[in-house]
Design a protein around this motif. Structure first.
Motif, PDB file in Angstrom:
ATOM      1  N   ALA A  73      19.427  -9.059 -15.067  1.00 23.99           N
ATOM      2  CA  ALA A  73      20.063  -8.479 -16.785  1.00 23.99           C
ATOM      3  C   ALA A  73      17.470  -8.288 -17.264  1.00 23.99           C
ATOM      4  N   LEU A  74      16.973  -8.315 -16.661  1.00 23.55           N
ATOM      5  CA  LEU A  74      15.291  -8.291 -16.888  1.00 23.55           C
ATOM      6  C   LEU A  74      15.047  -6.653 -16.539  1.00 23.55           C
ATOM      7  N   PRO A  75      14.059  -5.700 -17.555  1.00 26.06           N
ATOM      8  CA  PRO A  75      14.128  -4.528 -18.173  1.00 26.06           C
ATOM      9  C   PRO A  75      13.827  -3.858 -16.456  1.00 26.06           C
ATOM     10  N   GLY A  76      13.022  -4.664 -16.452  1.00 26.25           N
ATOM     11  CA  GLY A  76      11.944  -4.051 -14.862  1.00 26.25           C
ATOM     12  C   GLY A  76      12.915  -3.851 -13.557  1.00 26.25           C
ATOM     13  N   VAL A  77      14.019  -4.161 -13.169  1.00 28.36           N
ATOM     14  CA  VAL A  77      15.065  -3.732 -12.577  1.00 28.36           C
ATOM     15  C   VAL A  77      15.301  -2.745 -13.246  1.00 28.36           C
ATOM     16  N   GLU A  78      15.325  -1.097 -12.264  1.00 32.91           N
ATOM     17  CA  GLU A  78      15.642   0.249 -12.688  1.00 32.91           C
ATOM     18  C   GLU A  78      17.097   0.181 -12.244  1.00 32.91           C
ATOM     19  N   ARG A  79      17.951   0.990 -12.592  1.00 33.10           N
ATOM     20  CA  ARG A  79      18.819   1.357 -12.616  1.00 33.10           C
ATOM     21  C   ARG A  79      19.233   3.054 -12.494  1.00 33.10           C
ATOM     22  N   ASP A  80      20.332   3.138 -11.347  1.00 29.02           N
ATOM     23  CA  ASP A  80      21.116   4.579 -11.204  1.00 29.02           C
ATOM     24  C   ASP A  80      21.565   5.009 -13.014  1.00 29.02           C
ATOM     25  N   PRO A  81      22.461   5.985 -12.933  1.00 29.17           N
ATOM     26  CA  PRO A  81      23.339   6.408 -13.727  1.00 29.17           C
ATOM     27  C   PRO A  81      24.501   5.793 -14.029  1.00 29.17           C
ATOM     28  N   ALA A  82      24.873   4.957 -12.905  1.00 22.76           N
ATOM     29  CA  ALA A  82      25.882   4.453 -12.936  1.00 22.76           C
ATOM     30  C   ALA A  82      26.009   2.591 -13.235  1.00 22.76           C
ATOM     31  N   GLY A  83      24.423   2.853 -13.411  1.00 23.25           N
ATOM     32  CA  GLY A  83      24.453   1.508 -13.578  1.00 23.25           C
ATOM     33  C   GLY A  83      23.634   0.315 -12.522  1.00 23.25           C
ATOM     34  N   TYR A  84      23.734   0.411 -11.460  1.00 19.38           N
ATOM     35  CA  TYR A  84      23.848   0.307  -9.932  1.00 19.38           C
ATOM     36  C   TYR A  84      22.272  -0.077  -9.482  1.00 19.38           C
ATOM     37  N   ALA A  85      22.129  -1.372  -9.670  1.00 18.79           N
ATOM     38  CA  ALA A  85      19.876  -0.914  -8.856  1.00 18.79           C
ATOM     39  C   ALA A  85      20.168  -0.242  -7.712  1.00 18.79           C
ATOM     40  N   THR A  86      18.656   0.203  -7.834  1.00 17.87           N
ATOM     41  CA  THR A  86      18.462   0.740  -7.261  1.00 17.87           C
ATOM     42  C   THR A  86      17.600   0.702  -5.921  1.00 17.87           C
TER      43      THR A  86
ATOM     44  N   GLY B   2       0.748  -1.272   0.532  1.00 20.44           N
ATOM     45  CA  GLY B   2      -0.297  -0.091   0.007  1.00 20.44           C
ATOM     46  C   GLY B   2       0.341   1.396   0.224  1.00 20.44           C
ATOM     47  N   TYR B   3       1.887   0.900  -0.217  1.00 18.93           N
ATOM     48  CA  TYR B   3       2.914   2.315   0.057  1.00 18.93           C
ATOM     49  C   TYR B   3       2.526   3.586  -1.594  1.00 18.93           C
ATOM     50  N   HIS B   4       2.814   4.910  -1.074  1.00 20.12           N
ATOM     51  CA  HIS B   4       2.491   5.665  -2.008  1.00 20.12           C
ATOM     52  C   HIS B   4       3.251   6.529  -1.298  1.00 20.12           C
ATOM     53  N   GLU B   5       4.152   7.902  -2.518  1.00 21.38           N
ATOM     54  CA  GLU B   5       4.809   8.790  -2.695  1.00 21.38           C
ATOM     55  C   GLU B   5       3.910   9.631  -1.553  1.00 21.38           C
ATOM     56  N   SER B   6       3.540  10.336  -1.249  1.00 19.50           N
ATOM     57  CA  SER B   6       3.199  10.784  -0.249  1.00 19.50           C
ATOM     58  C   SER B   6       3.073  10.605   1.205  1.00 19.50           C
ATOM     59  N   VAL B   7       3.780  10.107   1.166  1.00 22.10           N
ATOM     60  CA  VAL B   7       4.453   8.924   3.014  1.00 22.10           C
ATOM     61  C   VAL B   7       5.532   9.185   3.187  1.00 22.10           C
ATOM     62  N   ALA B   8       6.397   9.193   1.896  1.00 20.26           N
ATOM     63  CA  ALA B   8       7.696   8.937   2.267  1.00 20.26           C
ATOM     64  C   ALA B   8       8.839   9.301   1.098  1.00 20.26           C
ATOM     65  N   GLY B   9       8.085  10.105  -0.019  1.00 21.04           N
ATOM     66  CA  GLY B   9       8.481  10.255  -1.470  1.00 21.04           C
ATOM     67  C   GLY B   9       8.992   8.798  -2.267  1.00 21.04           C
ATOM     68  N   ASP B  10       9.911   9.571  -3.191  1.00 24.08           N
ATOM     69  CA  ASP B  10      10.153   7.988  -4.043  1.00 24.08           C
ATOM     70  C   ASP B  10      10.909   7.501  -3.112  1.00 24.08           C
ATOM     71  N   LEU B  11      10.544   6.653  -3.144  1.00 30.06           N
ATOM     72  CA  LEU B  11      11.547   5.410  -2.032  1.00 30.06           C
ATOM     73  C   LEU B  11      12.505   4.607  -2.714  1.00 30.06           C
ATOM     74  N   ASP B  12      13.562   4.133  -2.187  1.00 35.72           N
ATOM     75  CA  ASP B  12      14.525   3.202  -2.959  1.00 35.72           C
ATOM     76  C   ASP B  12      15.308   2.568  -1.845  1.00 35.72           C
ATOM     77  N   ARG B  13      15.950   1.833  -2.511  1.00 33.92           N
ATOM     78  CA  ARG B  13      17.171   0.730  -1.820  1.00 33.92           C
ATOM     79  C   ARG B  13      18.001   1.572  -0.212  1.00 33.92           C
ATOM     80  N   ALA B  14      18.409   2.210  -0.624  1.00 35.55           N
ATOM     81  CA  ALA B  14      19.388   4.010   0.290  1.00 35.55           C
ATOM     82  C   ALA B  14      18.379   4.509   1.226  1.00 35.55           C
ATOM     83  N   GLY B  15      16.818   4.821   0.895  1.00 36.57           N
ATOM     84  CA  GLY B  15      15.969   5.095   1.882  1.00 36.57           C
ATOM     85  C   GLY B  15      15.683   3.798   3.229  1.00 36.57           C
TER      86      GLY B  15
END
Length: 461
Positions: A150-163, A101-114
């Motif tokens: 290698a699936l295209p659904g894996v979002e990556r940062d500009p350095a190519g590391y998975a977010t 049920g997460y939505h950005e209104s709670v804590a923004g665009d959440l990622d691994r680091a967050g």
């Protein structure tokens, strides 16, 4: 079996009898035959059984053991972090946290680091409210090998590391975690108590094992309702009573839209293989692309639009002409009111979750809860459709009877309403109240009996 002294939807009769699976008699003054069971309706409204035309049963069942991490339970980043830490304290050392049920209104665009800043050592996976996105922390990414996927659904940062953000990767994620399929017994029982006699499961990409497991749940009675499953062309029907295969679900996302030629070819291939398409359309561009592709590929009976969150006025004539139904969720105007107020552009507001205007234009319309991405209860959907929710007044409101009929459609043709008549299947929902009182009744007190295939699967009190 016999139901007596009811107000039967759509006809002037008060009594309905059925033998085995089918209705055999409708009339007035019918009396129980020797050895026949009967229900005294006491004036309650007898409806064709409610069919939820768009639901995700496995995800709904899995939610039982999940942590709610979005509105209305969680609203701020502080609440979000506190709830995660509470879940961590409640789990054994090797357990995963599964959030929903997460939505950005709670804590923004959440990622691994967050997530790492809150809980770096416990594996966490959190599903976005849309169902399109999973967010993992670094511990979870390492355990699942996300960085090497290698699936295209894996979002990556500009350095190519998975977010840690995985788009449309439910099947991959479930397979890697290896969690057993959740038991649907409890959610099916609650649905029966709400008058639901059937489901259309709209989970994309189900394989043969998934379909066989669903069919087994129906055969064993863990799911006492009818179940119509969307499935890819290669999947075979197990041949189980009360179970059937439906169209193939096609997901569209604006950032990965296929070309018109690619989409047309896919639709044509489905149609030539004897399958209809159920196309996920929540934006204007998704609907326009679908219309253009169907114009090129041709329309097959059973093709349908899922959601239709944005339907421009100029699209309605096309939908009517091609007899393409829209499977809608009018309760989202209530459940997501704050999100829509903040995010939906003014230009799109007149086209958001159309209902009355679609029906007036002759478009076939049916409803689904979209649970667990919407609430699983059909009655708030009905109330939202008739505009009885004071928090969400709408010019798209429809009559009480039309709102109920959103759940009367046939599984394979949701725009065609089932009726109560001799020869029809005995799938029935008996309300404890007469027609004039049901909108004011509490949901927990509303349904007196639910009949599926001639058999009571719920009897109140």
């Amino acid at each position: 079996m016999l139901i007596r002294d009811a107000t039967v939807f759509g006809i002037g009769d008060t009594d309905v009898r059925w033998t085995h699976r089918h209705i055999t008699e409708c009339g007035r003054g019918l009396r129980p035959l020797p050895g026949e069971d009967d229900i005294d309706a006491r004036g309650g409204w007898l409806l064709p059984g409610l069919h939820d035309h768009h639901v995700h049963l496995r995800a709904l069942a899995a939610q039982e053991g999940s942590v709610r991490l979005g509105p209305p339970q969680i609203h701020t980043a502080t609440e979000f972090a506190t709830r995660l830490r509470q879940a961590d304290a409640d789990l054994p050392p090797q357990g995963w946290i599964r959030g929903v049920g997460y939505h950005e209104s709670v804590a923004g665009d959440l990622d691994r680091a967050g997530l790492d800043r809150i809980l770096p050592n416990r594996p966490i996976r959190i599903q976005h409210r849309s169902g399109a996105l999973w967010i993992l922390n670094s511990r979870a990414c390492d355990l699942l090998g996300v960085h090497d996927c290698a699936l295209p659904g894996v979002e990556r940062d500009p350095a190519g590391y998975a977010t840690g953000r995985l788009w449309r990767m439910d099947s991959w994620l479930g397979g890697r975690i290896g969690a057993p399929a959740p038991d649907p017994t409890a959610i099916a029982a609650r649905a029966a108590a709400l008058g639901i006699t059937g489901f259309t499961d709209a989970t994309p990409g189900l394989g043969q094992d998934d379909i066989d497991a669903f069919a087994d749940s129906v055969a064993s009675g863990r799911i006492p309702q009818r179940l119509h499953c969307m499935a890819p062309p290669a999947v075979l029907d197990p041949g189980t009573e009360r179970f059937s295969l439906g169209p193939t679900k096609i997901l569209l996302d604006d950032h990965t839209l296929p070309s018109l030629d690619e989409f047309t070819a896919r639709l044509r291939e489905l149609h030539e293989g004897g399958k209809s398409a159920a196309v996920h359309c929540v934006t204007r561009v998704q609907l326009v692309l679908t219309m253009a592709a169907l114009d090129s590929a041709g329309v097959r009976a059973g093709d349908r639009i899922e959601h239709g969150a944005i339907v421009p006025a100029e699209a309605m004539a096309w939908l009517t002409e091609h007899a393409i139904p829209v499977i809608t969720q009018p309760h989202f105007l209530v459940e997501r009111a704050a999100q829509y107020a903040a995010e939906v552009p003014d230009a799109d507001r007149p086209d958001l979750w159309r209902l009355g205007s679609l029906i007036a234009a002759g478009v076939g319309v049916a409803a689904g809860t979209d649970a667990p991405f919407g609430g699983p209860n059909p009655w708030p959907v009905v109330r939202a459709a008739i505009g009885r929710d004071s928090d969400s007044p709408t010019t798209e409101a429809i009559s009480t009877r039309a709102a109920l009929a959103l759940f009367f459609g046939r599984p394979e043709r949701p725009q065609l309403a089932r009726t109560i008549a001799p020869g029809q299947l005995a799938d029935l929902t008996l309300l404890a109240t007469p027609p004039g009182e049901f909108t004011d009744a509490l949901d927990t007190e509303l349904v007196a009996a639910t009949i599926v295939d001639g058999r009571p699967v719920y009897l109140a009190g």
